[in-house]
Design a protein around this motif. Sequence first.
Motif, short mmCIF file in Angstrom:
data_model
loop_
_atom_site.label_atom_id
_atom_site.label_comp_id
_atom_site.label_asym_id
_atom_site.label_seq_id
_atom_site.Cartn_x
_atom_site.Cartn_y
_atom_site.Cartn_z
N SER A 43 1.14 4.36 -0.70
CA SER A 43 0.38 5.36 0.13
C SER A 43 -0.80 4.70 0.96
O SER A 43 -0.93 3.59 1.18
CB SER A 43 -0.27 6.42 -1.11
OG SER A 43 -0.90 7.30 -0.37
N LEU A 44 -1.14 5.61 1.71
CA LEU A 44 -2.51 5.31 2.57
C LEU A 44 -3.67 5.61 1.96
O LEU A 44 -5.04 5.26 2.36
CB LEU A 44 -2.47 5.70 3.91
CG LEU A 44 -1.44 5.25 4.94
CD1 LEU A 44 -1.60 5.95 6.23
CD2 LEU A 44 -1.27 3.56 5.05
N ASN A 45 -3.76 6.50 0.70
CA ASN A 45 -4.75 7.19 0.00
C ASN A 45 -5.43 5.78 -1.01
O ASN A 45 -4.37 5.63 -1.85
CB ASN A 45 -4.35 8.28 -0.65
CG ASN A 45 -5.70 8.88 -1.32
OD1 ASN A 45 -6.61 8.20 -1.74
ND2 ASN A 45 -5.63 10.01 -1.43
N ASN A 46 -6.30 5.34 -0.73
CA ASN A 46 -6.68 4.16 -1.76
C ASN A 46 -7.33 4.54 -3.01
O ASN A 46 -7.61 3.74 -4.02
CB ASN A 46 -7.75 3.21 -0.93
CG ASN A 46 -7.00 2.39 0.17
OD1 ASN A 46 -6.23 2.00 0.00
ND2 ASN A 46 -7.90 2.40 1.29
N TRP A 129 3.28 9.64 9.46
CA TRP A 129 3.54 10.92 8.37
C TRP A 129 2.35 10.73 7.47
O TRP A 129 1.80 11.80 7.13
CB TRP A 129 4.92 11.20 7.94
CG TRP A 129 4.98 12.27 7.23
CD1 TRP A 129 5.36 13.50 7.45
CD2 TRP A 129 4.68 12.43 5.61
NE1 TRP A 129 5.36 14.23 6.52
CE2 TRP A 129 5.06 13.57 5.40
CE3 TRP A 129 4.18 11.59 4.53
CZ2 TRP A 129 4.93 14.16 3.85
CZ3 TRP A 129 4.12 11.96 3.32
CH2 TRP A 129 4.40 13.17 3.06
N LEU A 130 2.25 9.77 6.83
CA LEU A 130 1.10 9.34 5.74
C LEU A 130 -0.35 9.72 6.52
O LEU A 130 -1.04 10.19 5.80
CB LEU A 130 1.34 8.06 5.31
CG LEU A 130 2.49 7.63 4.11
CD1 LEU A 130 2.64 6.41 3.82
CD2 LEU A 130 2.44 8.40 3.14
N GLU A 131 -0.45 9.36 7.62
CA GLU A 131 -2.03 9.59 8.36
C GLU A 131 -2.04 10.80 8.29
O GLU A 131 -3.26 11.57 8.16
CB GLU A 131 -1.86 8.62 9.61
CG GLU A 131 -1.99 7.45 9.52
CD GLU A 131 -1.90 6.57 10.81
OE1 GLU A 131 -1.94 7.25 11.75
OE2 GLU A 131 -1.98 5.32 10.87
N PRO A 146 3.27 -3.20 6.15
CA PRO A 146 1.80 -3.45 6.86
C PRO A 146 0.88 -3.91 5.62
O PRO A 146 1.11 -3.60 4.45
CB PRO A 146 1.43 -2.50 7.60
CG PRO A 146 1.90 -1.45 7.20
CD PRO A 146 3.13 -1.62 6.66
N GLU A 147 0.08 -4.70 5.69
CA GLU A 147 -0.86 -5.23 4.72
C GLU A 147 -1.64 -4.21 4.22
O GLU A 147 -2.44 -3.85 3.14
CB GLU A 147 -1.71 -6.60 5.15
CG GLU A 147 -0.79 -7.79 5.35
CD GLU A 147 -1.67 -8.95 5.54
OE1 GLU A 147 -2.90 -8.94 5.58
OE2 GLU A 147 -1.16 -9.96 6.21
N HIS A 148 -2.14 -3.21 5.15
CA HIS A 148 -3.45 -2.29 4.64
C HIS A 148 -3.00 -1.11 3.92
O HIS A 148 -3.69 -0.23 3.67
CB HIS A 148 -3.81 -1.63 6.14
CG HIS A 148 -3.06 -0.65 6.95
ND1 HIS A 148 -1.83 -1.24 7.75
CD2 HIS A 148 -2.96 0.71 6.75
CE1 HIS A 148 -1.15 -0.17 8.14
NE2 HIS A 148 -1.97 1.07 7.76
N VAL A 149 -1.51 -1.00 3.36
CA VAL A 149 -1.24 0.01 2.75
C VAL A 149 -1.43 -0.17 1.22
O VAL A 149 -1.79 -1.35 0.71
CB VAL A 149 0.39 0.32 2.79
CG1 VAL A 149 0.65 0.67 4.10
CG2 VAL A 149 1.11 -0.70 2.27
N ASN A 150 -1.67 0.74 0.15
CA ASN A 150 -2.07 0.92 -1.04
C ASN A 150 -0.79 0.86 -1.79
O ASN A 150 0.05 2.02 -1.78
CB ASN A 150 -3.13 2.05 -1.63
CG ASN A 150 -3.31 2.18 -2.95
OD1 ASN A 150 -2.98 1.07 -3.64
ND2 ASN A 150 -3.73 3.31 -3.42
#
Length: 159
Positions: A43-46, A129-131, A146-150
Amino acid sequence: MFKGLNLRIFCVGLLIISLSPPFLASANEDTSEDEGRNFAVFSLNNAFPVLSKSKVRMIYKGKVKRINKANINLVDLTEDSNDKANFYQTLLGKSLSQMNGYRASLAFSGKGNLPVTISNNDIATILNWLEENPNGIAYATIKSLPEHVNVLFILEPEE
């Protein structure tokens, strides 16, 4: 009496034969390209925590709709994706046709959390879509992330 019995045996035999080829073909196909693929649920939600395999299974079965009191949204790959087939087979032990049947029953009953299917399987499309869906959860091969995903869970093929 024997005619009716013979007809039943014949029908059962036809059913078995009609179901057999896909299973035989899938057992004999060369899957070396797909072997060893590890997937990540992310997810992109940390704020989302790392999840257990049983929790991820419940999420993708549509039985869990919330994480940390937040409603979650799932994104799914297109039907023609080998990654989608491999993901569900590895996570749930189910083929795509079994998953479609299961999800159809969930949709009919009004229960469960069904995923949204994206237009293509590109990682950029998934990230877009996640954004747009802050409580969205997706899956993809680890090598494509990518590295920035949770990363919530890593699914490895069972030996």
